[in-house]
Motif scaffolding. Structure first.
Motif, PDB file in Angstrom:
ATOM      1  N   ASP A 107       4.484   0.670   6.783  1.00 38.31           N
ATOM      2  CA  ASP A 107       4.137  -0.600   7.435  1.00 38.31           C
ATOM      3  C   ASP A 107       3.547  -0.354   8.823  1.00 38.31           C
ATOM      4  N   ARG A 108       4.098   0.622   9.533  1.00 41.56           N
ATOM      5  CA  ARG A 108       3.588   0.927  10.869  1.00 41.56           C
ATOM      6  C   ARG A 108       2.133   1.387  10.802  1.00 41.56           C
ATOM      7  N   LYS A 109       1.845   2.208   9.859  1.00 41.12           N
ATOM      8  CA  LYS A 109       0.464   2.695   9.711  1.00 41.12           C
ATOM      9  C   LYS A 109      -0.472   1.567   9.280  1.00 41.12           C
TER      10      LYS A 109
ATOM     11  N   ASP B 275      -4.903  -3.338  13.392  1.00 40.00           N
ATOM     12  CA  ASP B 275      -5.254  -3.471  14.813  1.00 40.00           C
ATOM     13  C   ASP B 275      -6.572  -2.772  15.117  1.00 40.00           C
ATOM     14  N   ARG B 276      -6.793  -1.605  14.514  1.00 39.67           N
ATOM     15  CA  ARG B 276      -8.035  -0.884  14.759  1.00 39.67           C
ATOM     16  C   ARG B 276      -9.240  -1.648  14.182  1.00 39.67           C
TER      17      ARG B 276
ATOM     18  N   LEU C 234       6.790  11.198  -0.107  1.00 38.29           N
ATOM     19  CA  LEU C 234       6.510   9.765  -0.030  1.00 38.29           C
ATOM     20  C   LEU C 234       6.983   9.246   1.317  1.00 38.29           C
ATOM     21  N   LEU C 235       6.072   8.699   2.110  1.00 39.05           N
ATOM     22  CA  LEU C 235       6.447   8.170   3.419  1.00 39.05           C
ATOM     23  C   LEU C 235       7.362   6.968   3.253  1.00 39.05           C
ATOM     24  N   THR C 236       8.221   6.784   4.187  1.00 40.37           N
ATOM     25  CA  THR C 236       9.169   5.655   4.138  1.00 40.37           C
ATOM     26  C   THR C 236       8.426   4.336   4.281  1.00 40.37           C
ATOM     27  N   MET C 237       9.048   3.302   3.809  1.00 37.57           N
ATOM     28  CA  MET C 237       8.429   1.985   3.872  1.00 37.57           C
ATOM     29  C   MET C 237       8.146   1.572   5.307  1.00 37.57           C
TER      30      MET C 237
ATOM     31  N   MET D 171       0.859  -1.187   0.000  1.00 38.61           N
ATOM     32  CA  MET D 171       0.000   0.000   0.000  1.00 38.61           C
ATOM     33  C   MET D 171       0.892   1.233   0.000  1.00 38.61           C
ATOM     34  N   THR D 172       0.616   2.139  -0.889  1.00 37.80           N
ATOM     35  CA  THR D 172       1.394   3.362  -1.003  1.00 37.80           C
ATOM     36  C   THR D 172       0.621   4.516  -0.400  1.00 37.80           C
ATOM     37  N   PHE D 173       1.266   5.273   0.469  1.00 33.44           N
ATOM     38  CA  PHE D 173       0.645   6.440   1.098  1.00 33.44           C
ATOM     39  C   PHE D 173       1.266   7.693   0.518  1.00 33.44           C
ATOM     40  N   LEU D 174       0.426   8.622   0.050  1.00 29.01           N
ATOM     41  CA  LEU D 174       0.906   9.889  -0.482  1.00 29.01           C
ATOM     42  C   LEU D 174       0.446  11.014   0.431  1.00 29.01           C
TER      43      LEU D 174
END
Length: 376
Positions: free
Chosen positions: A23-25, A31-32, A16-19, A1-4
């Motif tokens: 993964d943390r997000k 979990d949510r 671009l957020l780091t990999m 999944m890519t987050f912009l």
């Protein structure tokens, strides 16, 4: 999944957020969902994609892009064959507006075509007023024409015939032996046919209209066209200037909308007929407004009804009964007698409101029977 993430600074750079952060997000999201009892479809899950289709767009690592399938659909769309097709096409290509800064300028000719704007010149002055008539008050003979013209935006301007050289010349020098091609649609609507009036009465209306000097002048103005301003209208016709859009002439009778403009000599007879069943003021006014009109008609109807001897003879018999009997005087003894009769009939009230008159503050009145919770 890519987050912009779009930066909010002046330059609005894309970050671009780091990999690891991605993964943390993703774990936090899972979990949510587990905590809330949400079930996800793993077949629809896509991880570490460079681009994702979302609501007709492509979300990529380089930013938002148009969906190639949508672009292809626009290029291969069939040519519109009518105004509705043009409007659908314009609505569809608005999808690309954020990617084409000049789209509005490119579509302007199509928008003008879709609006069907027509600029017309006419030497028929009343036509300007006819096109401004609201549909619901227009005569029946004009309603069909106005309905047909609703899909157009028409701007009509009046020009004298002598200034319309082409149309005026050809109308005076037409070909006499020219054969008609096609069919001619002809429609005739006579308003009198829709009125509950016998033929003899229609003939009488026509004769009295032609004998009424004011209505004769009004007929000429309606047929020839009203002046631009009321100052150019003769004094007897001044009151009609503000309702000129609703006035028409048909068969020698003047109509306002679908109502007949009654000549002065026939108004008293019409008042008698309107009130022939003695239906009262409001009923008579409503009945008159259905088919008749003249200046001050409502006032004339009310005056006629209030002076009706037959209706006045029944006024006392129709008087509403009063709850409290009439008092011979206002002494405490008289008031107490009347109140005791009411209490015996309806029961002792919990609250009794007075105007603090002396008869209510007397010793006699204080002995009046009352409930334990009664308040005076």
């Amino acid at each position: 999944m890519t987050f912009l993430c779009m930066a909010r600074g002046i330059q609005k750079k894309k970050l671009l957020l780091t990999m690891i952060e991605s993964d943390r997000k993703l774990r936090a999201l899972m979990d949510r969902c587990r905590e809330r009892g949400l079930v996800l479809n793993k077949d629809k899950l896509r991880l570490r994609q460079k681009e994702v289709r979302f609501i007709g767009h492509l979300v990529t690592s380089e930013g938002l892009k148009p969906d190639p399938e949508k672009v292809k659909a626009v290029k291969e769309i069939p040519n519109p064959e009518n105004v509705a097709g043009v409007r659908r096409f314009l609505g569809f290509v608005n999808y690309l507006s954020k990617f084409l800064p000049s789209l509005s300028d490119l579509c302007e000719p199509l928008r003008k075509h879709a609006q069907r704007r027509c600029m017309e010149l006419s030497d028929h002055k009343p036509l300007e007023i006819i096109l401004r008539k609201p549909l619901h008050i227009a005569p029946k003979r004009l309603q069909r024409m106005l309905l047909r013209l609703q899909k157009y935006t028409i701007h009509l301007a009046y020009h004298p015939g002598k200034e319309m050289f082409l149309a005026d010349t050809l109308s005076r020098a037409y070909l006499r032996n020219n054969e008609q091609t096609g069919t001619l649609e002809e429609e005739t609507k006579h308003l009198a046919r829709f009125l509950p009036v016998i033929k003899d009465r229609i003939q009488e209306l026509r004769q009295e209209t032609q004998a009424d000097k004011t209505l004769v002048k009004l007929t000429k103005v309606i047929l020839s066209g009203w002046p631009e301003i009321s100052a150019y209208v003769s004094a007897p016709l001044q009151p009609y200037f503000n309702i000129r859009d609703e006035l028409t002439v048909q068969g020698g009778i003047v109509f306002i909308g679908e109502r007949i403009l009654i000549p002065e000599t026939m108004r008293m007879d019409m008042l008698r007929r309107i009130h022939s069943s003695h239906i009262g003021v409001e009923g008579s006014v409503r009945r008159a407004r259905e088919y008749l009109f003249w200046l001050g008609m409502t006032k004339d109807v009310k005056d006629f009804v209030t002076k009706c001897d037959t209706c006045r003879s029944f006024d006392d018999k129709q008087r509403k009964e009063a709850l409290v009997d009439y008092l011979r005087n206002t002494k405490s003894k008289t008031v107490i007698q009347k109140l005791k009769a009411l209490f015996a009939r309806y029961g002792i009230p919990g609250h009794l409101v007075s105007d603090n008159g002396s008869q209510f503050a007397s010793t006699e009145f204080s002995s009046l029977p009352r409930n334990r919770n009664s308040v005076v």
